[in-house]
Design a protein around this motif. Sequence first.
Motif, short mmCIF file in Angstrom:
data_model
loop_
_atom_site.label_atom_id
_atom_site.label_comp_id
_atom_site.label_asym_id
_atom_site.label_seq_id
_atom_site.Cartn_x
_atom_site.Cartn_y
_atom_site.Cartn_z
N SER A 112 0.81 -0.94 -0.09
CA SER A 112 -0.10 0.09 -0.18
C SER A 112 0.68 1.21 0.01
CB SER A 112 -0.96 -0.12 1.19
OG SER A 112 -0.23 -0.12 2.43
N GLY A 113 0.21 2.58 -0.13
CA GLY A 113 1.03 3.62 -0.18
C GLY A 113 1.17 4.26 -1.49
N ILE A 114 2.04 4.98 -1.67
CA ILE A 114 2.21 5.59 -3.05
C ILE A 114 3.54 5.24 -3.93
CG2 ILE A 114 2.41 7.99 -4.19
CD1 ILE A 114 1.32 9.33 -1.80
N ILE A 115 3.18 4.88 -4.95
CA ILE A 115 4.52 4.33 -5.78
C ILE A 115 5.62 5.34 -5.79
CG2 ILE A 115 5.02 3.31 -7.83
CD1 ILE A 115 2.28 2.34 -8.45
N GLY A 116 6.89 5.07 -5.54
CA GLY A 116 7.79 6.06 -5.61
C GLY A 116 7.84 6.91 -4.44
N GLY A 117 6.83 6.96 -3.48
CA GLY A 117 6.79 7.75 -2.41
C GLY A 117 7.07 7.00 -1.06
N GLU A 118 5.82 7.03 -0.04
CA GLU A 118 5.65 6.56 0.91
C GLU A 118 5.02 5.08 0.86
OE1 GLU A 118 3.85 6.61 5.49
OE2 GLU A 118 4.17 8.47 4.15
N GLU A 119 5.80 3.96 0.69
CA GLU A 119 5.06 2.64 0.32
C GLU A 119 5.31 1.92 1.77
OE1 GLU A 119 6.54 0.72 -2.89
OE2 GLU A 119 6.94 2.32 -4.07
N ARG A 120 4.23 0.79 1.94
CA ARG A 120 4.02 0.13 3.15
C ARG A 120 3.96 -1.40 2.68
NH1 ARG A 120 1.57 4.93 3.98
NH2 ARG A 120 -0.62 3.96 3.37
N GLU A 121 4.16 -2.06 3.52
CA GLU A 121 3.69 -3.71 3.08
C GLU A 121 3.66 -4.35 4.46
OE1 GLU A 121 7.54 -6.51 3.22
OE2 GLU A 121 7.34 -5.14 1.54
N SER A 122 2.61 -5.19 4.59
CA SER A 122 2.14 -5.69 5.71
C SER A 122 1.71 -7.27 5.44
CB SER A 122 0.93 -5.22 6.46
OG SER A 122 -0.20 -5.21 5.63
N LYS A 123 2.15 -8.25 6.31
CA LYS A 123 1.63 -9.68 6.04
C LYS A 123 0.19 -10.20 6.85
CE LYS A 123 5.92 -11.50 4.55
NZ LYS A 123 6.83 -10.43 5.03
N SER A 124 -0.49 -10.86 6.42
CA SER A 124 -1.82 -11.34 7.18
C SER A 124 -2.09 -12.64 6.86
CB SER A 124 -3.01 -10.24 6.99
OG SER A 124 -3.42 -10.31 5.62
N MET A 125 -2.79 -13.42 7.71
CA MET A 125 -2.94 -14.80 7.51
C MET A 125 -4.63 -14.95 7.49
SD MET A 125 -2.08 -17.98 9.68
CE MET A 125 -3.22 -17.70 10.99
N VAL A 126 -5.28 -15.83 6.77
CA VAL A 126 -6.68 -15.94 6.67
C VAL A 126 -6.99 -17.19 7.54
CG1 VAL A 126 -6.88 -14.53 4.73
CG2 VAL A 126 -6.56 -17.04 4.51
N MET A 127 -8.19 -17.26 8.33
CA MET A 127 -8.18 -18.76 9.13
C MET A 127 -8.94 -19.75 7.92
SD MET A 127 -7.16 -18.46 11.85
CE MET A 127 -7.68 -19.79 12.63
N PHE A 128 -9.78 -19.28 7.11
CA PHE A 128 -10.51 -20.01 6.04
C PHE A 128 -10.11 -19.46 4.68
CE2 PHE A 128 -13.10 -19.47 10.14
CZ PHE A 128 -13.13 -20.80 10.22
N GLY A 129 -10.23 -20.47 3.72
CA GLY A 129 -9.93 -19.86 2.40
C GLY A 129 -8.52 -20.18 2.10
N SER A 130 -7.65 -19.69 0.91
CA SER A 130 -6.65 -19.76 0.59
C SER A 130 -6.33 -18.60 -0.69
CB SER A 130 -6.15 -20.94 0.16
OG SER A 130 -6.92 -21.52 -0.96
N TYR A 131 -5.02 -18.32 -0.50
CA TYR A 131 -4.54 -17.64 -1.65
C TYR A 131 -3.51 -18.42 -2.69
CZ TYR A 131 -5.70 -13.59 1.08
OH TYR A 131 -6.56 -12.58 2.09
N ALA A 132 -3.31 -17.93 -4.06
CA ALA A 132 -2.54 -18.41 -4.75
C ALA A 132 -1.02 -18.56 -4.40
CB ALA A 132 -2.93 -18.00 -6.32
N ILE A 133 -0.27 -19.64 -4.90
CA ILE A 133 1.15 -19.39 -4.45
C ILE A 133 1.83 -19.07 -5.63
CG2 ILE A 133 2.82 -21.08 -3.61
CD1 ILE A 133 0.96 -22.92 -2.37
N ARG A 134 2.92 -18.19 -5.46
CA ARG A 134 3.45 -17.59 -6.74
C ARG A 134 4.68 -18.61 -6.80
NH1 ARG A 134 6.30 -12.88 -6.24
NH2 ARG A 134 6.74 -13.30 -3.85
N ASN A 135 4.97 -18.77 -8.22
CA ASN A 135 6.11 -19.70 -8.67
C ASN A 135 6.00 -20.94 -7.90
OD1 ASN A 135 7.33 -17.31 -9.82
ND2 ASN A 135 8.42 -16.83 -7.72
N LYS A 136 4.49 -21.39 -8.21
CA LYS A 136 4.41 -22.65 -7.58
C LYS A 136 5.11 -23.87 -8.00
CE LYS A 136 0.28 -25.36 -6.59
NZ LYS A 136 -1.47 -25.43 -6.84
#
Length: 379
Positions: free
Chosen positions: A49-73
Motif C-alpha cells: 500500500s501507499g504511493i508508488i515512488g513515495g511512502e510505500e508500506r507492506e504488511s503480512k496477514s493470514m486468513v483462517m478460512f480460504g486460501s491464496y494462490a502460491i507464486r512460482n508454484k
Amino acid sequence: MGLRTWEYTIKKQGFEVLIKAKMKKIQFKSLVYYLEQPFEIHRYVKELSGIIGGEERESKSMVMFGSYAIRNKDKYKENLQNWIDTFPDVFTLDNYKPILDARHKIINEHIFIEDKRLTKEEFEAQQILRDKRQKALEEKQKKENAETKKEETKLIKKYPFLETIHNTKKSTHALCSANIKRLLKRKYPNQKFSVTSDSFSMGNSVDVSWYNGPTEKEIDDIIDVFQHGSFDGMTDMYNYSSNSWHVFGSSKYVSSNRHITNDKYFEAGNALGITIPIIDGKIDWNTMSHNVRVDINRWLSDHSFYVEVTNKQINNSVDKITVSRNEEKNGIEIKFPSKPDQEVIEKLKANGFRWSRFSKCWWCKYSEVKMNFAEALVK
C-alpha cells in the motif's frame, strides 16, 4: 534436571517432517509455529500500500478460512524440500535461528502479493473525492441539525408544560422520566402510573408500569419518542438516532409494562367463552393449554380498560371536596376524596396552600381571598 526432548510431525503439502527439539515446552511450541509457516504459504498474503515512488508500506496477514494462490508454484515444493534438508536431527537453542531465518526466503518468493499501491495522480484524485464526500457529509449534517432545531422549537411551543434540557439540571434520563409522567397524566388523568429511571454502566433506562388501564401500544405511542435509538442484535451494537423529542430528555432504553389483575382475566375468559380454572383463590395457569393462554393474552393486549372521567363523575368528586376553617390555628383546610389533578395542585400551591401529611389536607393561613379561592373549588 535436564531439558526434555520434544517431538512433533508436520504433515502438510504432501510432506511428513519429524521435528525433534531439546528445549523448554513454550520454546518448542514457538519453534513449531514458525517452522509451519512455509508449509501454509497459501494462507498468507502480503499487501502493498501507499504511493508508488513515495511512502510505500507492506504488511503480512493470514486468513483462517480460504486460501491464496502460491507464486512460482513450480519451484515451491523444490525450495521447501531444500529447506527441510537443512533441518538438524535435534533442534536446540544454538542451531534453530539460521533455519528460521531461511524460511523468510521461501515466504517472500512464494507468498501471494496484493498490490494496492497508488500512483501520485491516483492518490490525489482519491484525496479530492474524499474531501468532496466529507464536505457533502458536513453540509448534510448541518442541514439536519437546522431541521432538528426547527422541529425542537415547534415542539417546545406545542408542549410548554414540559421541561427541556436547556432549563434543567436533571440528567437526560431523569428529565425523560419526569416529562413522560406529565404527558401520561394529561392523557390519562385518572390512571396511576409508575415511572422510574435508572442508570448503569454504558447506559440508562426508563420503565413505565401500570395496572389494567390503556394498552401497551397506546402507551408506547407516547413514550417511544424518548428512546435514544435501538439495539441491533445482528451487529451487537446500539444504533443512535436523531430525534427532536430528545430536547425533553431521552434514555437508552424506554419500556412499558402493563399488569393485568385477575378480574380482567375473567373478563377475557367470558368474552372468549373460556373457563379460567382457580385453585386456592388463584388462577391455575398450569392446567391451561399454551394456545388458550395465547388467546387470552392477545385479547387483553387488544383491549383498553381505561375509563374516561365523565362530567357526572367530576361533579360527584367535587361534591366530596370539603372546605373548612380551622379557628384554633386560624387556617383554611381543603380535603379531597382522592389526589387532585396536577393542574389543581399547581393552583393550590400558587395560592399559598401546602399539603399536610399529618392532617391529610391542603391548608394555609386564613385570608378572605384564599377562602374565596377554596370555596370556588366546590362550586
